[in-house]
Design an enzyme around this catalytic site. Structure first.
Site, PDB file in Angstrom:
ATOM      1  N   HIS A 104      52.935  19.622   4.785  1.00  0.00           N
ATOM      2  CA  HIS A 104      54.239  20.297   5.328  1.00  0.00           C
ATOM      3  C   HIS A 104      55.421  20.198   4.329  1.00  0.00           C
ATOM      4  O   HIS A 104      55.627  19.418   3.380  1.00  0.00           O
ATOM      5  CB  HIS A 104      54.640  19.462   6.304  1.00  0.00           C
ATOM      6  CG  HIS A 104      55.751  20.484   7.227  1.00  0.00           C
ATOM      7  ND1 HIS A 104      56.748  20.804   7.039  1.00  0.00           N
ATOM      8  CD2 HIS A 104      55.665  20.871   8.544  1.00  0.00           C
ATOM      9  CE1 HIS A 104      57.509  21.243   7.991  1.00  0.00           C
ATOM     10  NE2 HIS A 104      56.739  21.353   8.903  1.00  0.00           N
ATOM     11  N   ARG A 158      64.409  26.006   9.016  1.00  0.00           N
ATOM     12  CA  ARG A 158      64.552  27.309   8.694  1.00  0.00           C
ATOM     13  C   ARG A 158      64.447  28.410   9.592  1.00  0.00           C
ATOM     14  O   ARG A 158      64.879  29.460   9.148  1.00  0.00           O
ATOM     15  CB  ARG A 158      63.202  27.356   7.495  1.00  0.00           C
ATOM     16  CG  ARG A 158      63.555  26.435   6.318  1.00  0.00           C
ATOM     17  CD  ARG A 158      62.371  26.235   5.689  1.00  0.00           C
ATOM     18  NE  ARG A 158      61.381  25.144   6.155  1.00  0.00           N
ATOM     19  CZ  ARG A 158      59.916  25.144   6.195  1.00  0.00           C
ATOM     20  NH1 ARG A 158      59.212  26.356   5.748  1.00  0.00           N
ATOM     21  NH2 ARG A 158      59.212  24.293   6.715  1.00  0.00           N
TER      22      ARG A 158
END
Lengths: 287, 604
Positions: free
Chosen positions: B236, B256
């Site tokens: 990740h 994000r």
């Protein structure tokens, strides 16, 4: 593609300041710390001292793991996510009910030994592990979520965010049982079978205030879940790592519903005629 | 003969995260008697860690979304190594599984007209992730758990399975021990569903908890089942990097999704520098457009921060390796900048990302509404796992099923965020259904107690060596460090070969570890047993990584940095040979159905 340089430069500077601050706030060098940990099988046991090195940003669980790896390989402790999300590593640190993974050593006085004990409200199993099965049994006794028929032909419901907010607070609960640990009804009087405790009252509250649920659980809250035992000392709210306002937002509104249902015959009659749930008195979430 | 607590179930579900719970519920609904094994307490499984949301083409936020677009996104994200039948089923059934959760009491965040709200996420063309702030996994596991406790399901908490048992070719049950007393338990079952999650603890920087030691993958491998795609490990892009004790803890992609940007120490928003060809048409070419996308502008394209995880992770690694990283070896992830766009930014961030706010405040002294975070890649997920039939989830061993992360096929070479939670529900439900059907057709299987006795003897050996050998933690630590360094995010042939040599030595050491104390709640002993599974899956990952001489999705070979089309035609499959050796084969991917090919083309 270049970014707006001065704007991005601010981000970098702010980030570098934060990084530098974290280097100095906890100290980059390691030091020795003493941990006074409960070791025992069942009810018998004693506190034992372990020394280990403490470095930047460590939490109590890190120290426990280090002590395990350095020789106390059979030291029993529950943990999973190490990020305050699963509620497994509950214990009492210097006498305070806390999550081991969210308690930083930098906030403790390391001049003195750090005492780590199991939750005292529950039957001890070994070292820091206790038997919390009563909480799982209690949940089975609370009747499950039962929704009204769907609002739309595709089997879905409509719900305003403001209505969702209220139960989402309760549904944040990570089931660490620290609220149960600190509740004097459970801790001092050991009434686990008579009183479901704050965690399960929060569970009942999210069902009772769930915008879609149609059951009325006030009878059993009074008769078998023992809501009357709670005398609102608010200790549970103080220790909740998820900052759920357990007493004001969950327990008091439930108590009010119980009172309305059992001691206000006119209100009860009106409700019966209307076929509706308890009067909605739980406005405690307004903060 | 050892003494056992015996339990008999039609279906035994091993693992009680989202997939296991969903499987157990479905088997129970089908009328099967069900046993559910939790390695920890009920409700603590790794599913609680899932933050961003569950992907399902509900089209509540953007009505252009449908299962076909979700299917095409999943295949593109997986670089076409996916089992396309699973990708099809997943895209079609995910919306029903999400709606069903609401019927069981889940309370998702809402749209203005009161429906389930959906958010943007990497690799998904439209806002598709149903969510509850940044604690979606907790909502899902609690909903399933609260429903399951009112079903006829026998829950065995804090119980670890050490071996599956077979009667001839078919599954007959499993052998485990209870953590609290260390007593052995013998489960007789007509069908077994593995739902044990991943292998993250094989690496030193990971978002995974102690439980993720590859138990299911190793149990299945030892029982003769095939594994596939094990070279594809997802790193990740955003884990915490500082302080050291929190390194690896996940920072949700939701940051994000809500407008967070990645910046290197030179202040450059480097994600704009390298946008892969197959995503160029869907990616914003300026910052303003990217921001508008995160705020729901349907005409805007996604910012490059929301490219697939494999790509973002490598881009971050590149910045760090080339000396443009942040002070503690990551890059900056900043959400506080949105205060220049939104007047109530601070409240907005706390509302949308409450766990992240608390996590950084409490563990790193960072206020994310005012300062950037330092982030870097962390081992998060394994795309590979047990090779199953796409419809029924049955493995190559009759009666052995797999669902969730332990299974393979849906995600191909790279998993899209949000597709894991939907995977758990869609294929957990299917595994539970078909396991119950399988069990209904079977007579009782015979458990061979001699087989069990032999397993118990081996499991107790670490006590026999008490005080005589090294402890299990050191071996585990050395394994994790070695895998991180040699078979981590960037791989080379020489390093993988060194890893295979190192594994031989580590296996020798693991065979000699000793533990002290007694069998009651003894973490040292548990670690010694889990270590065997970690060693098995580490070798499988290394062998698969060696075989794939190209770079694709989660697998990056520095010596073969490009994608090789010839490697897009097969999956790498590993099984145990007749003499106990690891067999590596290439199994061709079946030709995609014409109608699905058309969907892929139309969505290019």
């Amino acid at each position: 593609m270049a970014s707006n340089q001065s704007f991005a430069q601010n981000i970098v500077e702010s980030g570098q300041r934060a990084a530098a601050r974290s280097n100095t706030s906890a100290g980059t060098e390691t030091r020795a710390g003493t941990f006074r940990i409960w070791r025992g099988m069942g009810a018998s046991g004693q506190l034992e001292d372990y020394s280990t090195s403490v470095s930047e940003g460590m939490v109590v669980l890190d120290a426990i793991h280090q002590i395990q790896a350095e020789g106390a390989t059979d030291l029993a402790v529950r943990w999973n996510c190490k990020a305050g999300k699963c509620g497994s590593c509950s214990a009492e640190i210097n006498g305070m009910p806390r999550l081991l993974c969210m308690t930083r050593l930098s906030e403790l006085d390391l001049e003195k030994p750090v005492t780590v004990e199991p939750m005292r409200a529950f039957p001890p199993v070994k070292d820091l592990v206790t038997d919390v099965s009563s909480n799982f049994r209690a949940k089975k006794r609370i009747r499950k979520f039962t929704p009204r028929p769907p609002d739309a032909p595709d089997g879905t419901w409509r719900m305003a965010q403001s209505d969702a907010d209220r139960v989402q607070e309760f549904r944040k609960c990570i089931e660490c049982f620290l609220c149960q640990d600190v509740c004097h009804v459970l801790r001092d009087h050991q009434l686990h079978e008579q009183f479901v405790g704050p965690r399960l009252l929060v569970h009942a509250a999210q069902l009772e205030m769930h915008p879609l649920d149609i059951l009325d659980r006030t009878d059993e809250l009074k008769e078998s879940h023992g809501i009357g035992y709670c005398n609102i000392t608010k200790c549970c709210t103080k220790v909740c790592p998820e900052h759920i306002t357990i007493t004001d937002n969950a327990i008091i509104p439930l108590k009010e519903r119980v009172v309305d249902n059992h001691y206000d015959p006119i209100a009860k009659l009106v409700r019966l005629m209307r076929g509706s749930k308890s009067t909605d008195t739980g406005q405690g979430e307004a903060r | 003969m050892a003494e056992y607590q015996r339990h008999e179930h039609d279906v035994l579900v091993i693992g009680a995260g989202g997939a296991g719970l969903r499987a157990a519920i479905e088997s129970a609904h089908s009328g099967a008697s069900v046993g559910l094994i939790c390695k920890s307490l009920l409700g603590k499984a790794h599913t609680v860690m899932a933050e961003g949301g569950i992907a399902a083409a509900l089209a509540n936020v953007d009505d252009r979304d449908n299962w076909e677009v979700h299917f095409a996104d999943t295949m593109r994200g997986g670089q076409y190594l996916n089992n396309w039948r699973m990708a099809e089923i997943h895209a079609k059934e995910a919306p029903d599984r999400v709606k069903e959760l609401e019927a069981l009491g889940a309370v998702f965040d809402r749209t203005a007209d009161g429906r389930i709200l959906q958010r943007n996420f990497g690799g998904h063309k439209y806002p598709r992730l149903a969510h509850v702030g940044d604690r979606t996994g907790l909502e899902i596991i609690r909903t399933l758990q609260d429903h399951a406790v009112h079903q006829p399901i026998d829950v065995h908490m804090e119980c670890t399975i050490v071996s599956l048992l077979k009667d001839g070719n078919r599954i007959s049950g499993a052998l485990g021990y209870d953590r609290e007393r260390g007593r052995f338990k013998l489960f007789e079952a007509k069908a077994v569903v593995l739902a044990t999650g991943g292998i993250g603890r094989a690496f030193s920087v990971t978002s995974n908890s102690w439980e993720y030691t590859g138990d299911g993958q190793a149990l299945a491998y030892n029982a003769g089942a095939s594994l596939q795609d094990m070279e594809f490990v997802q790193f990740h892009p955003t884990g915490m990097v500082w302080p050291p004790s929190v390194r690896g803890i996940l920072v949700t992609e939701g940051v994000r999704g809500e407008g967070g940007i990645l910046v290197n120490k030179e202040g450059r928003r480097f994600m704009f520098d390298d946008i892969p060809e197959n995503y160029r048409g869907q990616t914003a070419d300026n910052e303003e457009e990217g921001w508008r996308y995160t705020q729901g502008d349907k005409n805007a394209r996604r910012p490059p921060e929301l490219l697939t995880r494999d790509h973002v992770a490598r881009a971050i690694m590149k910045e760090v390796r080339e000396g443009r990283g942040s002070p503690h070896g990551g890059v900056f992830l900043d959400i506080s900048w949105i205060s220049s766009k939104l007047s109530n930014a601070e409240e907005h961030i706390k509302k949308k990302l409450p766990s992240m706010y608390h996590q950084f405040k409490q563990l790193a002294d960072i206020d994310i509404t005012k300062e950037p975070m330092e982030v870097g890649p962390t081992t998060h997920y394994v795309m590979g796992g047990i090779r199953v039939d796409g419809d029924t989830q049955m493995s190559s061993v009759p009666g052995l099923f797999a669902a969730g992360e332990v299974g393979a096929g849906l995600h191909g070479a790279n998993r899209l965020g949000g597709n894991s939670l939907s995977d758990l529900l869609v294929f957990g439900m299917r595994a539970g259904k078909y396991a119950a059907e399988f069990a209904a057709r079977q007579s009782s299987a015979k458990v061979d107690t001699q087989q069990a006795d032999a397993i118990v003897r081996v499991a107790l050996e670490p006590f026999d060596r008490a005080g005589g050998g090294e402890g299990p933690y050191q071996v585990e630590h050395d394994l994790q460090t070695m895998m991180q360094e040699l078979v981590g995010i960037v791989r080379r042939e020489g390093e993988i070969r060194r890893a295979l040599d190192a594994l031989k030595t580590l296996k020798e050491r693991a065979r000699k570890v000793s533990v002290t104390g007694n069998r009651e709640y003894n973490p040292g002993w548990h670690t010694a047993l889990d270590l065997q599974n970690l060693l098995t899956v580490s070798e499988i990952v290394a062998r698969a990584a060696l075989e794939r001489k190209e770079s694709r999705g989660g697998h990056f070979r520095d010596d073969f940095p490009e994608k090789d089309p010839s490697y897009g035609k097969f999956n790498i499959v590993i099984r145990r040979g007749a003499n106990g050796e690891m067999q590596v084969t290439r199994e061709p991917i079946p030709e995609m159905r014409e109608d699905l090919k058309k969907i892929v083309e139309e969505n290019k």
